[in-house]
Design an enzyme around this catalytic site. Sequence first.
Site, short mmCIF file in Angstrom:
data_model
loop_
_atom_site.label_atom_id
_atom_site.label_comp_id
_atom_site.label_asym_id
_atom_site.label_seq_id
_atom_site.Cartn_x
_atom_site.Cartn_y
_atom_site.Cartn_z
N SER A 136 0.85 -1.19 0.00
CA SER A 136 0.00 0.00 0.00
C SER A 136 0.89 1.24 0.00
CB SER A 136 -0.88 0.01 1.24
OG SER A 136 -0.10 0.34 2.37
N LYS A 137 0.25 2.38 -0.01
CA LYS A 137 0.98 3.65 -0.05
C LYS A 137 2.00 3.77 1.08
CE LYS A 137 -1.99 6.83 -2.50
NZ LYS A 137 -3.31 7.36 -2.23
N ARG A 138 1.72 3.09 2.21
CA ARG A 138 2.66 3.14 3.33
C ARG A 138 4.04 2.64 2.91
NH1 ARG A 138 2.07 -0.50 7.03
NH2 ARG A 138 0.59 -1.65 5.75
N GLY B 232 5.37 2.98 -0.10
CA GLY B 232 5.98 3.76 -1.19
C GLY B 232 4.97 3.95 -2.30
#
Length: 486
Positions: free
Chosen positions: A252-254, A256
Site C-alpha cells: 500500500s501507499k505506506r 511507497g
Amino acid sequence: MMRFRLRFAPSPTGFLHVGGARTALYNYLLARSRGGDFILRMEDTDKSRSTEEAIAAIMEDLIWLGLDWDEGPDKGGPCGSYRQTERLHLYREAVDSLLAQGKAYRCFCEPGQLAQSREKAREGQVTPRYDRRCLGLSDEEVSRLLKEGRPWAARFRVPEGKTVVNDLIRGDIEFDNSTIEDFVMQRRDGTATYNLAVVVDDIYMRITHVLRGDDHLSNTPKQLLLYRALGSEPPQFAHLPMIVGADGKPLSKRHGDVAVGRYREQGFLPDAMINFLALLGWSLDDSTTIISREDLIKHFSLERVSSKPATWDTDKLIWMNQQYIMALPEERLEEEVVFFLERAGLIRGDDSQARETLRRILPLIRERMKLLTDALPLTAFFFQEVSPEIGSLDILRGEQARRMLELSRLKLTSADPFVAPIIEEVLRETASSLNMKPKQAFQPVRVAVTGSRVSPPLFESMEILGKSRCLARLDRALELAEEVNL
Ligand code: GLU
C-alpha cells in the site's frame, strides 16, 4: 485446439496500481505465449466512482508498459462493447432468464431493514447472511408488489451442495454453498453487480482463462454457480499471489509508490518495470533475474507461478532499471533522456545542437544513472548557466581555492586545442605548482564549471562545454570566491 482468450478488466476508479499492472502482465503473457487474444475491458458500472480520466490514464499506463491489447474500448472487436456501461442490456437479459427459471428471485426488502438484520447478526457474532425472506413470496404477492411499483433487487438463489474452484495455481479449493448467501445480481436501481456482469461478459467474450488477484477468490464460487445456472462452461481460474511490502502486509501507499505512473515519472524504463513485475510471483528458474520481454513471452507458464505472497522490493527494481539503462542502445537512451530534459525545460527536443551535446555527454554519465531522471542534475549545467549550490560554496572558501581558480583561469586561456587530455595536463600542473593534491585542487574548478561537487568526469565535461564558457564560469566563481572569503 481451443484459442486462449484472456482479459484485463480494471475498474476505472483511479490510477493503475502496480498490482493491477502485474495482473494485466500475467494475462498478457499467457495470451501472447499461446498465440491467443488479450482483451481490455473497462468495468465501469460503478458510475459514482468511474471516470473518463481514469479510463484514459489506465490505457496510457498500459501502453507505456507495452501491454497492447487486441480488443478493447478504443479498438473495438467482435465482442464489443468493451465498457460494461454499454452492455447493461445483456446483464438484464441474464437476470430475466434466471428469474424465469426460478434460479433467481426478486427481493423487495428495504435497505434499512437489511442493514438491521446485518447488525443483529453481527451482535450475535454470526456471519450476516440474507434470511431469504423474499424467497417465500408467492407469485401473487410478487405481482402485487410490482404493481405497487415497489423497487426490487434480483438475488441469485444459491443451490445446496458444494462448489469446487479448480485453481490452476492453488489446486482444488472447496466451498460449502451454505456459506454463500443469496447474493444480489441486480441492484434496486437496475444496475448489475460485479459478480453478474463479470460472468456475463466473460461468457460473451469467450474468455478461457481468468487470472486475477487472490482477493477475488471468495467471489469465484459465486461466479461458478452463475456459469452453471446460465448453462455455460466456466473458464479456468488462477488466483495470483498477493503482493506484500517488506513487513509482510499488503502493498500500500505506506510502503511507497503504488501508481505505475509515478514510476514512469521517476525515470523507470518500461522494460525494467515489466521484468520486475513478472518476477513478482513467477520465476524462470531459481536464479535468472534479467529476462527480456521476448523471453518472458516464450517461457511464461502458470506452473511456475507461486501461491506464496510476493515481496515488493524497490531496491531490486532500481537495480534492474540500472541494468536496463546500461543495456539501452545509444539512440534509445538519448530519446528517453530528451523526454525528461524537455519536460524540465532544459532543452527543446528539436534543438540539434543540444542533442549533439547530449550525445557526447551520455556515455560519460550512463554508468551513474539508476533512473532516467538522474540525467537531469548530471547534464543541466551544459544547458543552463550555473550558480554553485549552497552546499558547494564552501569549496570556494579559502586562499588555496581562490589561487587554484585564478591560476587555472590564466593557464586554460592558452590551452589549445581545448580537449580533455590537455585540460587535464594544465590543471594537474597548476595543482602541483600550488602544492595542492590534484583531487582537492580540482574541486573548486568542478564547482565553478558544473555548479556542483558531483559531476560527470571533469575534463571531458569541460571539453564539451568549450573554452569560452569554462573561462566565463571560472570568472564568475572567482567573484563568488571573493564574496565568500570576505
Ligand atoms: N474489475 C475487477 C477488479 O478490478 C475485475 C476482477 C476480475 O478480474 O474478475 O478487481
